[in-house]
Design a protein around this motif. Structure first.
Motif, mmCIF file in Angstrom:
data_model
loop_
_atom_site.group_PDB
_atom_site.id
_atom_site.type_symbol
_atom_site.label_atom_id
_atom_site.label_comp_id
_atom_site.label_asym_id
_atom_site.label_seq_id
_atom_site.Cartn_x
_atom_site.Cartn_y
_atom_site.Cartn_z
ATOM 1 N N GLY A 19 17.583 -13.577 -8.552
ATOM 2 C CA GLY A 19 18.852 -13.192 -9.157
ATOM 3 C C GLY A 19 19.881 -12.838 -8.104
ATOM 4 N N TRP A 20 21.100 -12.543 -8.581
ATOM 5 C CA TRP A 20 22.208 -12.199 -7.704
ATOM 6 C C TRP A 20 22.118 -10.748 -7.267
ATOM 7 N N LEU A 21 22.298 -10.518 -5.975
ATOM 8 C CA LEU A 21 22.467 -9.190 -5.389
ATOM 9 C C LEU A 21 23.626 -9.283 -4.412
ATOM 10 N N THR A 22 24.194 -8.156 -4.090
ATOM 11 C CA THR A 22 25.263 -8.104 -3.107
ATOM 12 C C THR A 22 24.703 -7.461 -1.846
ATOM 13 N N SER A 71 23.521 1.168 -4.434
ATOM 14 C CA SER A 71 22.952 0.350 -3.368
ATOM 15 C C SER A 71 21.717 1.047 -2.799
ATOM 16 N N PHE A 72 20.956 0.280 -2.030
ATOM 17 C CA PHE A 72 19.781 0.862 -1.377
ATOM 18 C C PHE A 72 19.572 0.175 -0.032
ATOM 19 N N PRO A 73 19.135 0.935 0.975
ATOM 20 C CA PRO A 73 18.843 0.327 2.271
ATOM 21 C C PRO A 73 17.433 -0.268 2.287
ATOM 22 N N LEU A 74 17.303 -1.367 2.967
ATOM 23 C CA LEU A 74 16.017 -2.039 3.146
ATOM 24 C C LEU A 74 15.805 -2.153 4.655
ATOM 25 N N TYR A 81 19.165 -3.564 6.069
ATOM 26 C CA TYR A 81 19.948 -4.347 5.121
ATOM 27 C C TYR A 81 20.359 -3.403 3.995
ATOM 28 N N ILE A 82 21.614 -3.442 3.598
ATOM 29 C CA ILE A 82 22.062 -2.640 2.471
ATOM 30 C C ILE A 82 22.343 -3.594 1.323
ATOM 31 N N VAL A 83 21.658 -3.359 0.208
ATOM 32 C CA VAL A 83 21.704 -4.266 -0.938
ATOM 33 C C VAL A 83 22.150 -3.492 -2.157
ATOM 34 N N ALA A 84 22.960 -4.125 -2.990
ATOM 35 C CA ALA A 84 23.420 -3.508 -4.240
ATOM 36 C C ALA A 84 23.188 -4.479 -5.385
ATOM 37 N N MET A 85 22.955 -3.895 -6.568
ATOM 38 C CA MET A 85 22.770 -4.724 -7.755
ATOM 39 C C MET A 85 24.078 -4.944 -8.467
#
Length: 85
Positions: A19-22, A71-74, A81-85
């Motif tokens: 799916g799409w994430l930012t 967002s959450f850091p990975l 990596y910082i990712v947001a839904m």
């Protein structure tokens, strides 16, 4: 009994989630929309125009927390990596 031409599907290659994430860019720190696919331990992300941009082995990653709840850091292999839904 399995016939000789019968194959058992490789579950590690099946798509578990997609799916799409930012994702926050590393060079310019702008937010980029990416299509993510999780197959086994491999998390790959794609640019809609340019195709595959990168892949991560999630066994080497730790998911952090963020007060924003958006967002959450990975943390993977000395990169964040910082990712947001």
């Amino acid at each position: 009994l399995l016939e000789s031409d019968t194959t058992i599907p490789d579950q590690s290659r099946a798509i578990a989630r997609q799916g799409w994430l930012t994702k926050k860019g590393q060079k310019r720190a702008n937010w980029l929309r990416r299509w993510f696919i999780l197959q086994g331990y491999l998390l790959s992300y794609y640019d809609p125009k340019d195709g595959l941009k990168g892949s991560l082995d999630v066994r080497d990653c730790v998911v952090g927390t963020d007060d924003s709840q958006v967002s959450f850091p990975l943390f993977c292999c000395q990169h964040m990596y910082i990712v947001a839904m």
